[in-house]
Design a protein around this motif. Structure first.
Motif, PDB file in Angstrom:
ATOM      1  N   ASP A 114       0.862  -1.181   0.000  1.00  0.00           N
ATOM      2  CA  ASP A 114       0.000   0.000   0.000  1.00  0.00           C
ATOM      3  C   ASP A 114       0.895   1.227   0.000  1.00  0.00           C
ATOM      4  N   MET A 115       0.291   2.409   0.053  1.00  0.00           N
ATOM      5  CA  MET A 115       1.081   3.641   0.003  1.00  0.00           C
ATOM      6  C   MET A 115       1.975   3.805   1.232  1.00  0.00           C
ATOM      7  N   LYS A 116       1.502   3.377   2.376  1.00  0.00           N
ATOM      8  CA  LYS A 116       2.327   3.470   3.592  1.00  0.00           C
ATOM      9  C   LYS A 116       3.581   2.605   3.435  1.00  0.00           C
ATOM     10  N   HIS A 117       3.398   1.391   2.938  1.00  0.00           N
ATOM     11  CA  HIS A 117       4.527   0.491   2.710  1.00  0.00           C
ATOM     12  C   HIS A 117       5.477   1.088   1.665  1.00  0.00           C
ATOM     13  N   TYR A 118       4.921   1.649   0.580  1.00  0.00           N
ATOM     14  CA  TYR A 118       5.761   2.265  -0.444  1.00  0.00           C
ATOM     15  C   TYR A 118       6.575   3.421   0.140  1.00  0.00           C
ATOM     16  N   GLN A 119       5.918   4.256   0.915  1.00  0.00           N
ATOM     17  CA  GLN A 119       6.610   5.398   1.519  1.00  0.00           C
ATOM     18  C   GLN A 119       7.769   4.922   2.402  1.00  0.00           C
ATOM     19  N   GLN A 120       7.545   3.861   3.152  1.00  0.00           N
ATOM     20  CA  GLN A 120       8.598   3.299   4.008  1.00  0.00           C
ATOM     21  C   GLN A 120       9.740   2.756   3.151  1.00  0.00           C
ATOM     22  N   TYR A 122      10.524   3.653   0.081  1.00  0.00           N
ATOM     23  CA  TYR A 122      11.153   4.777  -0.603  1.00  0.00           C
ATOM     24  C   TYR A 122      12.158   5.470   0.304  1.00  0.00           C
ATOM     25  N   ARG A 123      11.725   5.734   1.534  1.00  0.00           N
ATOM     26  CA  ARG A 123      12.609   6.461   2.452  1.00  0.00           C
ATOM     27  C   ARG A 123      13.759   5.607   2.980  1.00  0.00           C
ATOM     28  N   SER A 124      13.478   4.341   3.309  1.00  0.00           N
ATOM     29  CA  SER A 124      14.507   3.528   3.965  1.00  0.00           C
ATOM     30  C   SER A 124      15.402   2.753   3.002  1.00  0.00           C
ATOM     31  N   LYS A 125      14.908   2.452   1.798  1.00  0.00           N
ATOM     32  CA  LYS A 125      15.704   1.637   0.878  1.00  0.00           C
ATOM     33  C   LYS A 125      16.065   2.351  -0.419  1.00  0.00           C
ATOM     34  N   ILE A 126      15.102   2.982  -1.054  1.00  0.00           N
ATOM     35  CA  ILE A 126      15.368   3.602  -2.353  1.00  0.00           C
ATOM     36  C   ILE A 126      16.260   4.833  -2.204  1.00  0.00           C
ATOM     37  N   LEU A 127      15.888   5.745  -1.341  1.00  0.00           N
ATOM     38  CA  LEU A 127      16.665   6.977  -1.191  1.00  0.00           C
ATOM     39  C   LEU A 127      18.056   6.751  -0.595  1.00  0.00           C
ATOM     40  N   THR A 128      18.299   5.577  -0.031  1.00  0.00           N
ATOM     41  CA  THR A 128      19.633   5.278   0.503  1.00  0.00           C
ATOM     42  C   THR A 128      20.545   4.637  -0.550  1.00  0.00           C
ATOM     43  N   LEU A 129      20.011   4.375  -1.753  1.00  0.00           N
ATOM     44  CA  LEU A 129      20.851   3.829  -2.815  1.00  0.00           C
ATOM     45  C   LEU A 129      21.917   4.858  -3.189  1.00  0.00           C
ATOM     46  N   PRO A 130      23.119   4.403  -3.518  1.00  0.00           N
ATOM     47  CA  PRO A 130      24.217   5.342  -3.767  1.00  0.00           C
ATOM     48  C   PRO A 130      24.110   6.058  -5.117  1.00  0.00           C
ATOM     49  N   HIS A 131      24.620   7.279  -5.132  1.00  0.00           N
ATOM     50  CA  HIS A 131      24.895   8.049  -6.348  1.00  0.00           C
ATOM     51  C   HIS A 131      23.658   8.530  -7.112  1.00  0.00           C
ATOM     52  N   ILE A 132      22.524   8.690  -6.437  1.00  0.00           N
ATOM     53  CA  ILE A 132      21.331   9.211  -7.102  1.00  0.00           C
ATOM     54  C   ILE A 132      21.484  10.717  -7.284  1.00  0.00           C
ATOM     55  N   ALA A 133      21.378  11.174  -8.520  1.00  0.00           N
ATOM     56  CA  ALA A 133      21.407  12.608  -8.810  1.00  0.00           C
ATOM     57  C   ALA A 133      19.983  13.153  -8.904  1.00  0.00           C
ATOM     58  N   ASP A 134      19.068  12.340  -9.462  1.00  0.00           N
ATOM     59  CA  ASP A 134      17.675  12.757  -9.609  1.00  0.00           C
ATOM     60  C   ASP A 134      16.810  11.507  -9.673  1.00  0.00           C
ATOM     61  N   ILE A 135      15.583  11.646  -9.182  1.00  0.00           N
ATOM     62  CA  ILE A 135      14.664  10.515  -9.184  1.00  0.00           C
ATOM     63  C   ILE A 135      13.258  11.030  -9.437  1.00  0.00           C
TER      64      ILE A 135
END
Length: 152
Positions: A114-120, A122-135
């Motif tokens: 659900d959206m709550k799971h996605y938000q979690q 996104y914040r804890s796993k996706i945004l911590t991926l290295p070298h992101i310039a834009d998403i």
């Protein structure tokens, strides 16, 4: 590798109904069972026929949200691509990774309950991926066509 009309008939039947037994496949393709098995093995060895896979309706298993993330990486870092891909592969909810030439370097397909799971995620796993310039996130509303089959 050159494929014949008989190979095409076999592949056409497999695309239409991948769960056919070898005997059923041979009958529908107009060959005998041994010939069909040999042709399939030759196409497997030649990298044409890659095998079968299960298609799962993730929504029925509680994964209601699918998001496509377009990621641009920091191209000033020599190993940015390799390090990003290495870490992204470890996230179970990332079900597909594709690379591109152009402004967008990578597309991730992410499943969430659900959206709550996605938000979690996104914040804890996706945004911590290295070298992101834009998403950029694209929320899937409906799947209109999903097919890997082509006319043979």
């Amino acid at each position: 590798m050159q494929i014949t009309d008989a190979d095409r008939r076999i592949l056409r039947q497999l695309q239409a109904e991948p769960t056919l037994t070898n005997a059923e496949l041979a009958e529908r393709a107009g060959t005998n069972t041994a010939t069909c098995a040999r042709r399939l093995e030759r196409m497997r060895e030649g990298g044409i026929y890659l095998g079968q896979r299960a298609v799962i309706d993730w929504a029925k298993l509680g994964y209601e949200v699918e998001v496509s993330l377009r990621v641009s990486l920091d191209k000033t870092v020599p190993r940015a691509f390799d390090e990003f891909m290495e870490q992204a592969r470890k996230i179970p909810e990332v079900v597909e990774l594709q690379t591109f030439l152009g402004q967008v370097d990578v597309r991730l397909s992410v499943l969430a309950r659900d959206m709550k799971h996605y938000q979690q995620l996104y914040r804890s796993k996706i945004l911590t991926l290295p070298h992101i310039a834009d998403i950029e996130a694209l929320m899937q509303v409906a799947e209109i066509k999903s097919s890997r089959g082509l006319p043979l």
